[in-house]
Design an enzyme around this catalytic site. Structure first.
Site, PDB file in Angstrom:
ATOM      1  N   ASP A 214      16.772  38.769   8.684  1.00 26.32           N
ATOM      2  CA  ASP A 214      15.392  38.878   9.168  1.00 26.32           C
ATOM      3  C   ASP A 214      15.366  39.018  10.694  1.00 26.32           C
ATOM      4  OD1 ASP A 214      12.516  38.619   8.420  1.00 26.32           O
ATOM      5  OD2 ASP A 214      12.583  36.860   9.716  1.00 26.32           O
ATOM      6  N   GLU A 279      17.438  43.713   9.323  1.00 30.19           N
ATOM      7  CA  GLU A 279      16.091  44.242   9.578  1.00 30.19           C
ATOM      8  C   GLU A 279      16.031  44.470  11.080  1.00 30.19           C
ATOM      9  OE1 GLU A 279      11.368  43.147   9.322  1.00 30.19           O
ATOM     10  OE2 GLU A 279      12.813  41.738  10.109  1.00 30.19           O
TER      11      GLU A 279
END
Ligand code: TEU
Length: 543
Positions: A214, A279
Site C-alpha cells: 500500500d 501500489e
C-alpha cells in the site's frame, strides 16, 4: 506450505521463472466478497467457500485487502496489529485454511501490507504518544508547530485538510498523508525497517505468496520536512483529491530512498519466492520504473488507466509508454477498490462492457501480471447506495466527488437476499443487483460477461507467447488503434469508433479470441485483419 507444493502453474511456465510470470491476479475486497457467518461483513471463511468459482474463472492469484485488527477508520487500511486477523474477518486458523485450500487449487495468495502508516490504535503509536521521551516516539513523524502555531509545513492529507494533527500533550504535530487516525511511520528509523522485515517473514512463513504494498511511493519523507511547491489554488469545498493535486509532491512522496526500503524487502522476499507488488503512484514512466529495478519491487500497479474515462488515444499512448519502460513488470488494471468501475466510467451497459473487455484483452498481451477487481468479470457498473455514506473521504468532506463506496458494494452471487453475499444485513446498504449481474445468472448464459472473461484467461493460458515472446508494436494509421506481435500471437486493439483494418505482414493467422464478434481476415492470403469498433482480437499463427 511453500509455492513449490502448488499443483498448477500458468501453462508454458518455466519453473526457473518466478510464479507471477504469466499469472493473472484477482483483487478481493474482503469486506464485500462473501460473508460466512451472517454478520454482514465479508470474511476469510467466505472467501474459502468461493475458491472454486475463482478456479473456474481461471485466475492464478488472489490479493486480499487488509483483514487485520483495525478500528476501521479507513476500512482496514488503518492496521493496529500486522500479524493477526481481525475477529470481524475470522481467525488465523481461517487464514491457514484459506491458504491451504487456495494452494490445493493452484491459486496463489497475496496479502496487503500497509507500511506508510499504522492505526492510531497501534501499540507503537500509543507508546509514541504517551511517552514523548520513550524509544517509540521516533517511529512516527513529529514536528514542532510553525512560528504561527499552525502545522509544521504545507503538506496535505489525501483525505482532506492538513497532513498534520496537533497533540496537546506534547505540543507537537504528527504527520498523516491520510486520516489523522493513520499516523505515518518514520521510515528513517531502523527499528521500523526491522519490524517490517519480521512482518514479511511472519506472513511468508504462514504460506503467503506475495504482498501488495500500500502507498509504496509514500514511505520515506523529506528529512527536513520542506514545503511542497503549490501549483494550483485551493478553493473552499474543493474535492480533497483535487486539493492534494494542487501541490507538486516533491517532498512528501516518491523520495529516492523508497527504493532502498524495497531492496531490503526483496532480500527477505526473493529467497522465499514471495512477490512484491507496489501500489506506486508516481509521475511516470521513468519514476515508476525505478521501483522495479533488479532487486527492488517485482511489479508495480499502473493506476492511471483506472482513473480514465473513455479516452482511447490517451489510454493507448500511456499504456505503450509505460509498457516500454518496464515491459514485464507492470500490473495492468482498469479498476480497484478505490475507483469507479470501468463499465460505469466507459459509458455503462453493453458499450461499457465492450470497451472494458477490449482494453483488458490488450492488457493480457502486455507481459506483467494483470489484475481483475472482484465483479469486473461480471461487467458490473458501480453499485448504488440506498442509505448512508461509508468512505471516510465522502463522510468527512462535503465537497468530495470521488467517493469510493460505489465500487465497494457486495459481490452479487445470486438472486437470493442481498445477492447471496450475506444472510444478515450487509455493512453497506446498496440496491439489489438484477439476475443478469450475478455470478449464478451469468453462468447460465453462455454470452454473459463472465464467460467472455473466462475465455480470455483460457486463451492466455493456452498461448504463453501472449505474455512471454518478445513484443513488437505494429504501427497503425490511427492513434486509437494499437497492434502488436509476440511470437505466434498478434493482437489488434481497435478502440476507435469505426471498423479498422490492420495489415499483419504475413499469412496464416486465425482469430483465437474476439472481445466482440465480427472480425474478419481479409483477402486470400489472410494478411490483414478487419476489427469491429471498440474491440480487440487475438490471433495465432502456426508459421
Ligand atoms: O490508496 C492510496 C491512495 O489513495 C493513493 O494512491 C491515491 O489514489 C493517489 O495518491 C492520489 O493522488 C491506498 C488504498 O488503496 C486505499 O484504499 C487506502 O485508503 C489508502 O491507501 C490509505 O491506506
Amino acid at each position: 506450505m511453500t509455492g513449490s507444493t502448488l499443483q498448477r502453474s500458468a501453462a508454458g511456465h518455466d519453473m526457473a521463472e518466478p510464479w507471477w510470470r504469466g499469472a493473472v491476479g484477482y483483487e478481493i475486497y474482503v469486506r464485500s466478497f462473501a460473508d460466512s457467518n451472517g454478520d454482514g461483513v465479508g470474511d476469510l471463511a467466505g472467501i474459502t467457500s468461493r475458491l472454486d468459482y475463482l478456479s473456474w474463472l481461471g485466475v492464478d492469484a488472489v490479493w486480499l485487502t487488509p483483514f487485520y485488527p483495525s478500528p476501521g477508520h479507513d476500512h482496514g487500511y488503518d492496521v493496529s496489529d500486522y500479524c493477526a486477523v481481525s475477529p470481524r474477518h475470522g481467525s488465523l486458523e481461517d487464514f491457514d485454511t484459506l491458504v491451504r485450500e487456495a494452494h490445493r487449487r493452484g491459486l496463489r495468495v497475496m496479502v496487503d501490507i500497509v507500511p506508510n502508516h499504522t492505526s492510531i490504535e497501534h501499540q507503537w503509536f500509543a507508546s509514541a504518544r504517551n511517552r514523548p521521551e520513550g524509544p517509540d516516539r521516533d517511529r512516527y513523524l513529529w514536528a514542532d508547530p510553525a512560528s504561527d502555531g499552525g502545522p509544521p509545513n504545507n503538506w496535505r492529507s489525501h483525505f482532506g485538510g492538513p497532513a498534520w494533527t496537533f497533540d496537546e500533550a506534547s505540543g507537537q504535530y504528527w504527520c498523516h498523508l491520510f486520516l489523522p487516525e493513520q499516523p505515518d511511520l518514520n521510515w528513517r528509523n531502523p527499528a521500523v525497517r526491522e519490524d517490517f522485515d519480521s512482518i514479511l517473514r511472519w506472513w511468508t512463513d504462514r504460506g503467503v505468496d506475495g504482498f501488495r504494498v500500500d502507498v509504496a511511493h509514500g514511505l520515506v519523507k523529506d528529512a527536513r520536512l520542506r514545503d511542497n511547491p503549490q501549483i494550483a489554488p485551493i478553493t473552499e469545498g474543493m474535492d480533497p483529491f483535487d486539493a492534494f493535486d494542487a501541490f507538486e509532491h516533491r517532498h512528501d512522496m516518491d523520495q529516492s530512498e523508497n527504493v532502498e526500503v524495497f531492496r531490503r524487502w526483496s532480500r527477505v522476499c526473493a529467497p522465499r519466492q514471495a512477490m512484491l507488488l507496489g501500489e506506486v503512484n508516481a509521475p511516470w514512466p521513468d519514476r515508476m520504473s525505478r521501483y522495479v529495478e533488479p532487486g527492488a519491487l517485482d511489479q508495480v500497479f499502473f493506476l492511471r488507466t483506472a482513473f480514465l474515462g473513455w479516452a482511447p488515444e490517451t489510454l493507448l499512448t500511456m499504456v505503450r509508454s509505460m509498457h516500454d519502460a518496464a515491459p514485464q513488470q507492470i500490473s495492468w488494471v482498469l479498476s480497484n477498490h478505490d475507483r469507479s468501475r470501468p463499465v460505469t466510467r466507459f459509458g455503462g451497459g453493453e458499450s461499457g462492457l465492450q470497451r472494458s473487455l477490449a482494453v483488458t484483452t490488450l492488457f493480457m498481451a502486455l507481459g506483467g501480471t494483470p489484475f481483475l477487481f472482484q465483479g469486473e468479470e461480471l461487467a458490473l457498473p458501480d453499485g448504488v447506495l440506498r442509505a448512508g455514506l461509508h468512505d471516510p473521504v465522502s463522510v468527512r468532506n462535503e465537497g468530495a466527488i470521488h467517493g469510493r463506496d460505489g465500487c465497494r458494494t457486495p459481490m452479487p452471487w445470486d438472486s437470493s437476499a442481498h445477492n447471496g453475499f450475506s444472510t444478515g444485513d450487509p455493512w453497506i446498504d446498496s440496491e439489489f443487483r438484477p439476475p443478469e449481474h450475478t455470478v449464478d445468472g451469468q453462468r447460465d448464459d453462455p454470452d454473459a460477461a463472465v464467460h467472455r472473461y473466462r475465455s480470455l484467461l483460457a486463451v492466455r493460458r493456452r498461448h504463453p507467447d501472449m505474455w512471454r515472446a518478445p513484443l513488437q508494436w505494429i504501427e497503425t494509421a490511427d492513434p486509437r488503434v494499437a497492434a502488436l506481435r509476440r511470437g505466434s500471437i498478434a493482437v489488434v486493439a481497435n478502440l476507435s469508433d469505426r471498423r479498422a483494418r490492420v495489415p499483419l505482414g504475413s499469412p496464416g493467422w486465425q482469430p483465437v479470441f474476439e472481445s466482440r464478434a465480427g472480425s474478419s481476415l481479409d483477402n486470400r492470403e489472410h494478411e490483414a485483419i478487419s476489427v469491429p469498433a471498440e474491440s480487440t482480437v487475438v490471433l495465432a499463427t502456426d508459421q
